[in-house]
Scaffold this active site. Structure first.
Site, short mmCIF file in Angstrom:
data_model
loop_
_atom_site.label_atom_id
_atom_site.label_comp_id
_atom_site.label_asym_id
_atom_site.label_seq_id
_atom_site.Cartn_x
_atom_site.Cartn_y
_atom_site.Cartn_z
N ASN A 179 24.09 25.92 9.09
CA ASN A 179 23.90 24.84 8.21
C ASN A 179 22.84 23.88 8.74
OD1 ASN A 179 25.24 23.49 10.49
ND2 ASN A 179 27.09 23.10 9.29
N ASP A 212 27.27 18.42 23.67
CA ASP A 212 28.47 18.40 23.25
C ASP A 212 29.58 19.18 23.89
OD1 ASP A 212 27.40 20.86 22.56
OD2 ASP A 212 26.70 20.37 20.51
N GLU A 233 26.51 17.55 11.90
CA GLU A 233 26.68 18.23 10.73
C GLU A 233 26.20 17.61 9.48
OE1 GLU A 233 27.74 21.20 11.39
OE2 GLU A 233 29.81 21.40 11.84
N HIS A 264 22.88 22.03 11.59
CA HIS A 264 23.28 21.25 12.67
C HIS A 264 22.50 21.36 13.95
CE1 HIS A 264 26.77 23.83 14.33
NE2 HIS A 264 25.89 24.04 15.04
C1 F6R Z 1 25.63 24.01 21.26
C2 F6R Z 1 25.11 23.16 19.98
C3 F6R Z 1 24.95 23.87 18.56
C4 F6R Z 1 24.30 25.22 18.66
C5 F6R Z 1 24.19 25.90 17.45
C6 F6R Z 1 23.77 27.17 17.42
O1 F6R Z 1 25.86 23.21 22.29
O2 F6R Z 1 25.05 22.03 20.03
O3 F6R Z 1 24.22 22.93 18.11
O4 F6R Z 1 23.24 25.18 19.18
O5 F6R Z 1 25.49 25.94 16.59
O6 F6R Z 1 24.57 28.24 18.29
P1 F6R Z 1 24.50 29.84 18.46
O7 F6R Z 1 23.16 29.70 19.25
O8 F6R Z 1 25.78 30.21 19.06
O9 F6R Z 1 24.03 30.26 17.01
#
Ligand code: F6R
Length: 245
Positions: free
Chosen positions: A134, A67, A141, A136
């Site tokens: 959450n 992403d 989301e 994701h």
């Molecule tokens: C990042 C992504 C997100 C993160 C998730 C966890 O490329 O796709 O799904 O993996 O938000 O983020 P952290 O590791 O910062 O808690």
């Protein structure tokens, strides 16, 4: 879906890095699906170390990232292109031409077309995943439905809040992102998801202990992937009451 409980987060990161490194050792022109964020940031140093010790060669590897934030140019310090360059690509012998992070600026529709074409080019051999508070994965989301293909996503309040730790204020956090869809993620040959910390407990409980596919916890889709590994540390396992069999 396999669940592995490690002694601590560092061990989780080492293990995830080893799984990725082993894929590259077995298939030097492997295609890696990569993630950003705090979890990924703690994993990449172990891949860099393997490279520095001469145990890993990225010269034929190609990558595609999950992403990118809409509105952040590649040279913005919080863009995911910048993150990847600074946390991994600049430190290993990968050809940057073989790395792909979808553009977050300019014509979003055009960027999406380019992203979808890129994803379709070649199967991903292993996809690294973090998990949002959450639930994701990528930036898919929670909602009443989940999208299969790469798309534009409005970020949830909870995601904006969680990610504000990387920005000066919540206002600076982009409100939209371009993300791989659930179908794209599920098409990877292997998935490895790493989670740690109390803030992830609810989402990980649903993923590891729940018995349903739940659009309000998108991570649960990986339960039906044929080769998915979830790595959590003992502290998180205890928190959610998970007992390894
Ligand atoms: C990042 C992504 C997100 C993160 C998730 C966890 O490329 O796709 O799904 O993996 O938000 O983020 P952290 O590791 O910062 O808690």
């Amino acid at each position: 879906m396999q669940v592995i409980v490690t002694e601590n987060f560092t061990e989780s990161c080492k293990l995830a890095a080893k799984m990725i490194a082993d894929v590259v050792r077995n298939k030097p022109d492997a295609r890696l699906g990569l993630a950003t964020g705090g979890t990924a940031e703690a994993i990449y140093p172990f891949l860099v170390k393997e490279y520095q010790e001469g145990k890993l060669d990225f010269s034929k590897v190609s990558t595609v990232n999950l992403d990118e934030y809409v509105g952040l140019a590649p040279d913005h310090p919080q863009s995911y292109r910048y993150f990847m360059d600074h946390n991994l690509f600049n430190h290993v012998n990968i050809d940057k031409k073989n790395t792909y992070v979808v553009g977050g600026t300019g014509d979003v529709e055009k960027n999406l077309v380019d992203f979808r074409r890129k994803i379709a080019e070649k199967p991903i051999d292993i996809q690294l995943l973090g998990i949002g508070e959450n639930g994701h994965i990528g930036f898919n989301e929670p909602g009443s439905t989940l999208k299969l293909n790469a798309h534009l996503e409005n970020l949830n309040e909870s995601t904006i809040k969680a990610n504000s730790r990387f920005f000066n204020s919540m206002d600076e956090v982009p409100k939209q992102a371009i993300t791989m869809g659930i179908g794209d993620i599920m098409s990877a040959k292997r998935l490895v998801l790493v989670a740690t910390g109390p803030k992830k407990a609810n989402a990980v409980r649903g993923l590891v202990l729940g018995d349903e596919l739940d659009c309000s916890n998108p991570s649960t889709v990986i339960k039906v992937h044929p080769d998915a590994t979830v790595i959590i540390d003992r502290e998180l396992a205890d928190m959610i009451g998970y007992k390894a069999e």
